[in-house]
Design an enzyme around this catalytic site. Structure first.
Site, mmCIF file in Angstrom:
data_model
loop_
_atom_site.group_PDB
_atom_site.id
_atom_site.type_symbol
_atom_site.label_atom_id
_atom_site.label_comp_id
_atom_site.label_asym_id
_atom_site.label_seq_id
_atom_site.Cartn_x
_atom_site.Cartn_y
_atom_site.Cartn_z
ATOM 1 C CB THR A 87 24.691 -4.784 -22.151
ATOM 2 O OG1 THR A 87 25.168 -5.971 -21.534
ATOM 3 C CG2 THR A 87 23.660 -4.146 -21.212
ATOM 4 C CG ASP A 88 24.935 -10.209 -22.878
ATOM 5 O OD1 ASP A 88 25.349 -9.373 -22.045
ATOM 6 O OD2 ASP A 88 25.590 -11.235 -23.172
ATOM 7 C CD GLU A 89 26.152 -7.314 -17.546
ATOM 8 O OE1 GLU A 89 25.674 -6.798 -16.531
ATOM 9 O OE2 GLU A 89 27.372 -7.515 -17.701
ATOM 10 C CE1 TYR A 130 26.584 -1.000 -18.282
ATOM 11 C CE2 TYR A 130 26.262 -3.374 -18.115
ATOM 12 C CZ TYR A 130 26.560 -2.254 -18.870
ATOM 13 O OH TYR A 130 26.823 -2.380 -20.214
ATOM 14 C CE LYS A 152 24.019 0.109 -22.075
ATOM 15 N NZ LYS A 152 24.661 1.238 -22.835
HETATM 16 P P1 NAD Z 1 33.924 2.292 -21.572
HETATM 17 O O1 NAD Z 1 33.619 2.408 -20.123
HETATM 18 O O2 NAD Z 1 35.245 1.758 -22.002
HETATM 19 O O3 NAD Z 1 33.760 3.721 -22.273
HETATM 20 C C1 NAD Z 1 32.676 4.574 -21.997
HETATM 21 C C2 NAD Z 1 32.989 5.923 -22.617
HETATM 22 O O4 NAD Z 1 31.861 6.792 -22.371
HETATM 23 C C3 NAD Z 1 34.216 6.604 -21.999
HETATM 24 O O5 NAD Z 1 35.033 7.151 -23.016
HETATM 25 C C4 NAD Z 1 33.626 7.715 -21.131
HETATM 26 O O6 NAD Z 1 34.471 8.840 -20.993
HETATM 27 C C5 NAD Z 1 32.352 8.043 -21.898
HETATM 28 N N1 NAD Z 1 31.320 8.643 -21.040
HETATM 29 C C6 NAD Z 1 30.873 8.185 -19.850
HETATM 30 N N2 NAD Z 1 29.934 9.017 -19.349
HETATM 31 C C7 NAD Z 1 29.782 10.005 -20.260
HETATM 32 C C8 NAD Z 1 28.955 11.160 -20.328
HETATM 33 N N3 NAD Z 1 28.076 11.448 -19.349
HETATM 34 N N4 NAD Z 1 29.041 11.969 -21.404
HETATM 35 C C9 NAD Z 1 29.917 11.679 -22.418
HETATM 36 N N5 NAD Z 1 30.731 10.616 -22.381
HETATM 37 C C10 NAD Z 1 30.670 9.778 -21.330
HETATM 38 O O7 NAD Z 1 32.721 1.424 -22.188
HETATM 39 P P2 NAD Z 1 32.761 0.335 -23.332
HETATM 40 O O8 NAD Z 1 33.153 -0.957 -22.750
HETATM 41 O O9 NAD Z 1 33.478 0.887 -24.487
HETATM 42 O O10 NAD Z 1 31.202 0.237 -23.665
HETATM 43 C C11 NAD Z 1 30.603 1.083 -24.642
HETATM 44 C C12 NAD Z 1 29.113 0.804 -24.677
HETATM 45 O O11 NAD Z 1 28.891 -0.579 -24.987
HETATM 46 C C13 NAD Z 1 28.407 1.060 -23.344
HETATM 47 O O12 NAD Z 1 27.154 1.643 -23.631
HETATM 48 C C14 NAD Z 1 28.233 -0.335 -22.747
HETATM 49 O O13 NAD Z 1 27.081 -0.379 -21.937
HETATM 50 C C15 NAD Z 1 28.052 -1.170 -24.004
HETATM 51 N N6 NAD Z 1 28.486 -2.561 -23.872
HETATM 52 C C16 NAD Z 1 29.762 -2.850 -23.486
HETATM 53 C C17 NAD Z 1 30.161 -4.193 -23.429
HETATM 54 C C18 NAD Z 1 31.549 -4.593 -23.034
HETATM 55 O O14 NAD Z 1 31.814 -5.789 -22.919
HETATM 56 N N7 NAD Z 1 32.476 -3.672 -22.821
HETATM 57 C C19 NAD Z 1 29.245 -5.210 -23.755
HETATM 58 C C20 NAD Z 1 27.936 -4.839 -24.071
HETATM 59 C C21 NAD Z 1 27.575 -3.526 -24.170
HETATM 60 O O1 DAU Z 2 27.691 -8.917 -21.034
HETATM 61 C C1 DAU Z 2 28.023 -7.634 -21.452
HETATM 62 C C2 DAU Z 2 28.675 -6.863 -20.315
HETATM 63 O O2 DAU Z 2 29.978 -7.411 -20.146
HETATM 64 C C3 DAU Z 2 28.750 -5.384 -20.587
HETATM 65 O O3 DAU Z 2 27.459 -4.850 -20.686
HETATM 66 C C4 DAU Z 2 29.527 -4.669 -19.476
HETATM 67 O O4 DAU Z 2 29.690 -3.293 -19.801
HETATM 68 C C5 DAU Z 2 30.893 -5.308 -19.347
HETATM 69 O O5 DAU Z 2 31.587 -4.738 -18.268
HETATM 70 C C6 DAU Z 2 30.752 -6.814 -19.139
HETATM 71 O O6 DAU Z 2 30.176 -7.096 -17.848
HETATM 72 P P1 DAU Z 2 30.705 -8.291 -16.918
HETATM 73 O O7 DAU Z 2 30.331 -8.006 -15.534
HETATM 74 O O8 DAU Z 2 30.302 -9.602 -17.484
HETATM 75 O O9 DAU Z 2 32.305 -8.117 -17.164
HETATM 76 P P2 DAU Z 2 33.528 -8.173 -16.171
HETATM 77 O O10 DAU Z 2 34.768 -8.144 -17.009
HETATM 78 O O11 DAU Z 2 33.418 -7.195 -15.056
HETATM 79 O O12 DAU Z 2 33.390 -9.627 -15.545
HETATM 80 C C7 DAU Z 2 33.383 -10.786 -16.353
HETATM 81 C C8 DAU Z 2 33.167 -11.984 -15.447
HETATM 82 O O13 DAU Z 2 34.359 -12.147 -14.647
HETATM 83 C C9 DAU Z 2 32.038 -11.820 -14.450
HETATM 84 O O14 DAU Z 2 31.407 -13.073 -14.263
HETATM 85 C C10 DAU Z 2 32.720 -11.385 -13.171
HETATM 86 C C11 DAU Z 2 34.057 -12.061 -13.241
HETATM 87 N N1 DAU Z 2 35.183 -11.353 -12.628
HETATM 88 C C12 DAU Z 2 35.404 -10.054 -12.985
HETATM 89 C C13 DAU Z 2 36.472 -9.347 -12.445
HETATM 90 C C14 DAU Z 2 36.695 -7.904 -12.830
HETATM 91 C C15 DAU Z 2 36.044 -12.012 -11.755
HETATM 92 O O15 DAU Z 2 35.847 -13.202 -11.447
HETATM 93 N N2 DAU Z 2 37.096 -11.318 -11.223
HETATM 94 C C16 DAU Z 2 37.353 -10.005 -11.530
HETATM 95 O O16 DAU Z 2 38.321 -9.420 -10.997
#
Ligand code: NAD
Ligand code: DAU
Length: 362
Positions: A143-145, A168, A172
């Site tokens: 992630t970019d975080e 989180y 990562k």
């Molecule tokens: P998600 O939470 O939707 O899915 C995570 C999956 O991992 C689930 O199916 C869960 O059952 C599985 N999992 C969790 N713990 C596990 C374990 N111990 N063993 C096996 N499986 C397990 O997540 P996502 O949004 O699809 O993100 C996928 C990846 O991308 C993550 O590594 C996340 O950090 C990264 N990422 C996500 C975003 C985003 O915006 N969603 C952005 C940047 C990076």
């Molecule tokens: O940047 C990549 C990341 O993006 C991933 O690594 C994470 O897995 C993914 O969850 C996401 O993180 P964020 O914290 O940015 O996403 P989230 O959807 O939780 O929140 C997006 C923005 O919206 C953040 O600034 C918080 C705000 N927010 C979120 C929720 C859930 C609100 O204002 N209200 C809300 O109810």
């Protein structure tokens, strides 16, 4: 470099393939790589939903093997490597929600750090046993975080220093460091991608966009953390999957690639855009959804802004996003409106019925 061949099926291990990005990636890859067999290892936590893969077409189902298990289980991972001789692993599995990491960080160190280390160790053992094949790859989806928060200017590059704010992002960042350490110390061929905020079909509705869509439908409050001016760089999940496959097939081992959507928006802009879109799609009077906006207490350690400089992946791997933000957000809203059964089962917890089913354990 990892190239698909046409003669033999290539076995790839995907972790976390029942989650949001993983399930989109599996569907995308089975579609465009007909000689690829995917083993999907997923623990089915609250975020994992096997019905995300229910509608695979028949020949795609045959090339997808689901294994219900935990990435922290070294024996299980070892057995899978022995059984399938993977050409590579794309590691998605993680605890992914920042707010949950604030209230319960332990699960994040367990899965994101220990789980990643387990996969690295078992990959290394397998890679050594195979005589160190140059075309094996361990790809960590990150992630970019990890880079922390930006001010109003600038963008993250692959050289930006790590400065994570939440448990989180700290977990990562730690897992990225371990991946690099396995490359530098043992020579394991690794790739890391750091991407921005994804959105699209099958996203668990704890994340901003699906949460707001669902709350608008149900006329519930739309919670905005702080003043709503925090900025994210939005990436359509289909574009992300395309980029991941490009990196996996064409990326240089040991390298990191940033992936971004080039679509910076403040949270307030996103929520207002969704309100307006859904006023129209739900035939509500203009402005009625905006009245649901509710400012709530800010997230502790809330990063102000993320933005990705995606020059490296554009120049070296010829990748750029194909969808405009407006088109992809419209597609996303339509998907959630059309798939009301999926939405209802997830929002009600009904999808947890997988517990009653009997999946292959190992
Ligand atoms: P998600 O939470 O939707 O899915 C995570 C999956 O991992 C689930 O199916 C869960 O059952 C599985 N999992 C969790 N713990 C596990 C374990 N111990 N063993 C096996 N499986 C397990 O997540 P996502 O949004 O699809 O993100 C996928 C990846 O991308 C993550 O590594 C996340 O950090 C990264 N990422 C996500 C975003 C985003 O915006 N969603 C952005 C940047 C990076
Ligand atoms: O940047 C990549 C990341 O993006 C991933 O690594 C994470 O897995 C993914 O969850 C996401 O993180 P964020 O914290 O940015 O996403 P989230 O959807 O939780 O929140 C997006 C923005 O919206 C953040 O600034 C918080 C705000 N927010 C979120 C929720 C859930 C609100 O204002 N209200 C809300 O109810």
């Amino acid at each position: 470099m990892f190239m698909m061949t046409t003669n033999n099926a290539l076995h790839i291990l995907i972790t976390g393939g029942a989650g949001f990005i993983g399930s989109n990636f599996i569907r995308h890859t089975l579609e465009i790589r007909p000689d690829c067999h995917i083993v999907n290892l997923d623990a089915l936590t609250y975020a994992g939903n096997i019905s995300n893969l229910n509608n695979l077409q028949e020949d795609h189902q045959e090339r997808h093997t689901f294994v219900h298990g935990n990435i922290c289980d070294p024996q299980l991972v070892k057995n899978l490597f022995e059984k399938y001789s993977f050409k590579g692993i794309i590691h998605f599995a993680a605890e992914s929600h920042v707010d949950r990491s604030i209230t319960g960080p332990q699960a994040f160190t367990e899965t994101n750090v220990n789980g990643t280390c387990t996969l690295l160790q078992e990959s290394l053992a397998y890679w050594n046993k195979q005589g160190n094949p140059a075309d094996f790859l361990f790809h960590h989806v990150s992630t970019d975080e990890v880079y922390g928060s930006l001010g109003p200017e600038g963008a993250f590059t692959e050289e930006s220093p790590y400065d994570p704010s939440s448990p989180y992002s700290a977990s990562k960042a730690a897992s990225d460091h371990f991946v690099r350490a396995y490359n530098r110390t043992y020579g394991l061929p690794t790739l890391i991608t750091n991407c921005s905020n994804n959105y699209g079909p099958y996203q668990f509705p704890e994340k901003l966009i699906p949460l707001i869509i669902g709350n608008i439908q149900e006329k519930k409050p739309l919670p905005i953390y702080g003043d709503g001016n925090n900025i994210r760089d939005w990436l359509y999940v289909i574009d992300h999957c395309d980029a991941l496959l490009r990196v996996f097939e064409k990326g240089s081992p040991g390298e990191t690639y940033n992936i971004g959507g080039g679509a910076e928006r403040s949270n307030m802009q996103i929520v207002k855009q969704l309100c307006a879109l859904l006023d129209r799609k739900l035939n509500r009077s203009p402005g009625s959804n905006e009245s649901l906006i509710t400012f709530v207490k800010d997230r502790p350690g809330h990063d102000f802004r993320y933005a990705i400089d995606a020059t490296k992946i554009a120049n070296e791997l010829d990748w750029k996003p194909q969808y405009s933000f407006e088109e992809a957000l419209g597609n996303t809203v339509d998907w959630y409106l059309t798939n009301s059964q999926w939405v209802e089962s997830v929002r009600s917890g009904e999808y947890r019925k997988w517990l009653e089913l009997n999946y292959e354990k190992r």
